[in-house]
Design a protein around this motif. Structure first.
Motif, PDB file in Angstrom:
ATOM      1  N   LYS A  72       0.820  -1.211   0.000  1.00 29.35           N
ATOM      2  CA  LYS A  72       0.000   0.000   0.000  1.00 29.35           C
ATOM      3  C   LYS A  72       0.857   1.266   0.000  1.00 29.35           C
ATOM      4  O   LYS A  72       0.452   2.291  -0.498  1.00 29.35           O
ATOM      5  CB  LYS A  72      -0.943   0.009   1.189  1.00 29.35           C
ATOM      6  CG  LYS A  72      -1.973  -1.094   1.094  1.00 29.35           C
ATOM      7  CD  LYS A  72      -3.237  -0.700   1.786  1.00 29.35           C
ATOM      8  CE  LYS A  72      -4.211  -1.852   1.755  1.00 29.35           C
ATOM      9  NZ  LYS A  72      -5.137  -1.815   0.681  1.00 29.35           N
ATOM     10  N   ASN A  73       2.054   1.181   0.545  1.00 32.54           N
ATOM     11  CA  ASN A  73       2.970   2.318   0.542  1.00 32.54           C
ATOM     12  C   ASN A  73       3.514   2.477  -0.876  1.00 32.54           C
ATOM     13  O   ASN A  73       4.305   1.669  -1.345  1.00 32.54           O
ATOM     14  CB  ASN A  73       4.100   2.068   1.543  1.00 32.54           C
ATOM     15  CG  ASN A  73       5.107   3.193   1.576  1.00 32.54           C
ATOM     16  OD1 ASN A  73       5.378   3.846   0.568  1.00 32.54           O
ATOM     17  ND2 ASN A  73       5.675   3.415   2.743  1.00 32.54           N
ATOM     18  N   ARG A  74       3.088   3.521  -1.569  1.00 32.65           N
ATOM     19  CA  ARG A  74       3.439   3.705  -2.980  1.00 32.65           C
ATOM     20  C   ARG A  74       4.943   3.860  -3.194  1.00 32.65           C
ATOM     21  O   ARG A  74       5.490   3.344  -4.160  1.00 32.65           O
ATOM     22  CB  ARG A  74       2.689   4.910  -3.554  1.00 32.65           C
ATOM     23  CG  ARG A  74       2.769   4.986  -5.060  1.00 32.65           C
ATOM     24  CD  ARG A  74       1.703   5.924  -5.591  1.00 32.65           C
ATOM     25  NE  ARG A  74       1.866   6.195  -6.989  1.00 32.65           N
ATOM     26  CZ  ARG A  74       1.221   5.544  -7.954  1.00 32.65           C
ATOM     27  NH1 ARG A  74       0.376   4.592  -7.654  1.00 32.65           N
ATOM     28  NH2 ARG A  74       1.408   5.857  -9.215  1.00 32.65           N
TER      29      ARG A  74
END
Length: 170
Positions: A68-70
């Protein structure tokens, strides 16, 4: 080419997401068609899940989602590609193309194809970000073994920017 039989290949497509848009739709149709022909097809979506994920999976494509952490997703992308040991990498859209070009040393020896889906007809063509992206893409286009455009206008625009003409196809 019609009538030519290729050995099954492992093909990895790279795109920001499988959202419901034209380029994403083209990728899912192509990837599903290749899977149907016996190739081992993977899509790495580094921007998270999208509306076309299920359609791709139903077409025989393995879809990989990034964290989820781009930032972590983007930084880890080339290593994820390398771990899949593809025979071919096909990136879609400018950011993915640029990312795969600048990190090519991590998966050297594997052919890289860029998917080019733009032209000067784009409503954002005049923005500073798009002009910079076009400029940088033209400088890095030679790192791709082939650029596939979805239109003659796109090919002409890419070649006009400085893409190597001998490596650009419609």
């Amino acid at each position: 080419t019609m009538g030519v039989s290729l050995s099954p290949m492992r093909i990895v497509f790279v795109i920001g997401s499988l959202g419901l848009s034209g380029a994403e739709r083209q990728l899912v149709v192509l990837a599903s068609g290749l899977a149907h022909r016996g190739h081992d097809v993977h899509v790495i979506s580094f921007g998270g899940a999208g509306m076309l994920n299920e359609e791709a999976a139903n077409g025989g494509v393995t879809v990989h989602h990034s964290p989820k952490n781009r930032v972590a997703a983007i930084l880890g992308l080339p290593l994820r590609v390398r771990r899949l040991r593809p025979d071919l990498v096909h990136s879609y859209l400018p950011f993915s193309n640029l990312l795969m070009a600048v990190t090519r040393w991590l998966y050297r020896g594997i052919p890289l194809v860029w998917g080019y889906r733009a032209s000067d007809f784009s409503p954002l063509a005049g923005s500073a970000l798009n002009r910079f992206q076009d400029w940088l893409s033209a400088r890095l286009a030679s790192r791709a073994d082939l650029t596939i455009c979805n239109s003659v206008a796109g090919r002409n625009f890419a070649c006009g920017l400085g893409y190597p003409k001998d490596r650009v196809r419609v």
